[in-house]
Design an enzyme around this catalytic site. Structure first.
Site, PDB file in Angstrom:
ATOM      1  N   ARG A   1       0.783  -1.231   0.000  1.00 18.98           N
ATOM      2  CA  ARG A   1       0.000   0.000   0.000  1.00 18.98           C
ATOM      3  C   ARG A   1       0.823   1.295   0.000  1.00 18.98           C
ATOM      4  O   ARG A   1       0.229   2.377   0.034  1.00 18.98           O
ATOM      5  CB  ARG A   1      -0.985   0.047   1.183  1.00 18.98           C
ATOM      6  CG  ARG A   1      -2.037  -1.018   1.149  1.00 18.98           C
ATOM      7  CD  ARG A   1      -3.243  -0.660   1.971  1.00 18.98           C
ATOM      8  NE  ARG A   1      -2.968  -0.594   3.399  1.00 18.98           N
ATOM      9  CZ  ARG A   1      -3.906  -0.467   4.325  1.00 18.98           C
ATOM     10  NH1 ARG A   1      -5.183  -0.380   3.961  1.00 18.98           N
ATOM     11  NH2 ARG A   1      -3.598  -0.422   5.608  1.00 18.98           N
ATOM     12  N   ASP A   2       2.136   1.219  -0.066  1.00 16.48           N
ATOM     13  CA  ASP A   2       2.906   2.463  -0.112  1.00 16.48           C
ATOM     14  C   ASP A   2       4.176   2.297  -0.937  1.00 16.48           C
ATOM     15  O   ASP A   2       5.258   2.727  -0.536  1.00 16.48           O
ATOM     16  CB  ASP A   2       3.250   2.932   1.307  1.00 16.48           C
ATOM     17  CG  ASP A   2       3.554   4.428   1.370  1.00 16.48           C
ATOM     18  OD1 ASP A   2       3.109   5.159   0.461  1.00 16.48           O
ATOM     19  OD2 ASP A   2       4.227   4.863   2.328  1.00 16.48           O
TER      20      ASP A   2
END
Length: 259
Positions: free
Chosen positions: A50-51
């Site tokens: 997610r990043d």
């Protein structure tokens, strides 16, 4: 809690992009393949990063790429969806915005492949395909994804453009996701991923071994920020020009709770 990780002295890709502007295609392509292997492993473990962004891709002393920073990662079981508005805006997939706006029920691991596509484009061109600031509203970002046509330099090869187009598909069901699908694409079908896994291809770029591969003032500011009480950090994070979501979790525990 103490976390022990490999010592990676080659700097992150954000630093090298700031120093060099952009990377040659063969250099960026090796980074892409190495991070594809890392993302595939995480997804096998049911973990969504997610990043994924240049700041979270570090080089070792030989110049090989490594994926780091699982602060916003979450674990999803089969058919489970994440729902939090988490990530860094220029690298967040359209379905994350759609979930935040109530247009979708959630998102899954396909967001990582989108983010990797954005990173690959940025490595080659020196900027992201979609430009957002910390003031860009989710509604505006979503409309940009839906209506904006990505531009490519005329001299880029056709198979590269096709690869990026399929990686950055607005419709997640049409997006190229998964290591197997990437291996079959015309742009990467000739790559021996077993060789990449065993670190046999020689990196085009070797980080400097006699100096720092980072901006020491930036690193000092980061250390000061981390040591600041969390209620004071929130205002700083909210105004951060990097575009990291102000509503995203501030630590790994919150990241898991907000899944």
């Amino acid at each position: 809690m103490y976390m022990v990780s490999d010592l990676l002295l080659g700097g992150d890709l954000r630093y090298h992009l700031s120093q060099q502007g952009k990377f040659a295609e063969d250099r960026a392509k090796l980074y892409l393949c190495e991070i594809c292997l890392a993302v595939d492993y995480l997804h096998q473990m049911k973990i969504v990063h997610r990043d994924i962004k240049p700041e979270n891709i570090l080089l070792d002393e030989q110049g090989h790429a490594h994926l780091t920073d699982l602060n916003l990662a979450t674990q999803l079981e089969h058919d489970e969806l994440a729902t939090s508005y988490s990530g860094t805006r220029p690298y967040m997939a359209p379905e994350i915005y759609a979930t935040y706006l109530g247009m979708e029920d959630g998102y899954d691991s396909r967001v990582d492949w989108w983010a990797l596509g954005v990173c690959f484009y940025e490595m080659l061109r020196g900027r992201t395909p979609f430009e957002f600031s910390s003031r860009t509203k989710p509604e505006e970002a979503y409309v940009t994804f839906r209506e904006f046509q990505i531009t490519y330099p005329a001299h880029w090869p056709t198979d590269l453009i096709q690869f990026l187009n399929t990686t950055l598909k607005f419709e997640k069901d049409k997006r190229i996701v998964g290591l197997d699908a990437i291996k079959r694409h015309a742009y990467t079908e000739r790559i021996d991923f077993n060789s990449v896994y065993n670190r046999k291809p020689a990196p085009v770029f070797i980080p400097c071994k006699e100096g720092l591969n980072c901006d020491p003032m930036y690193e000092l500011e980061e250390r000061i920020l981390v040591s600041t009480p969390i209620h004071r950090r929130r205002n700083t994070n909210h105004n951060n020009s990097s575009g990291r979501s102000s509503s995203e979790p501030h630590n790994a525990a919150l990241a898991e709770v907000s899944k």
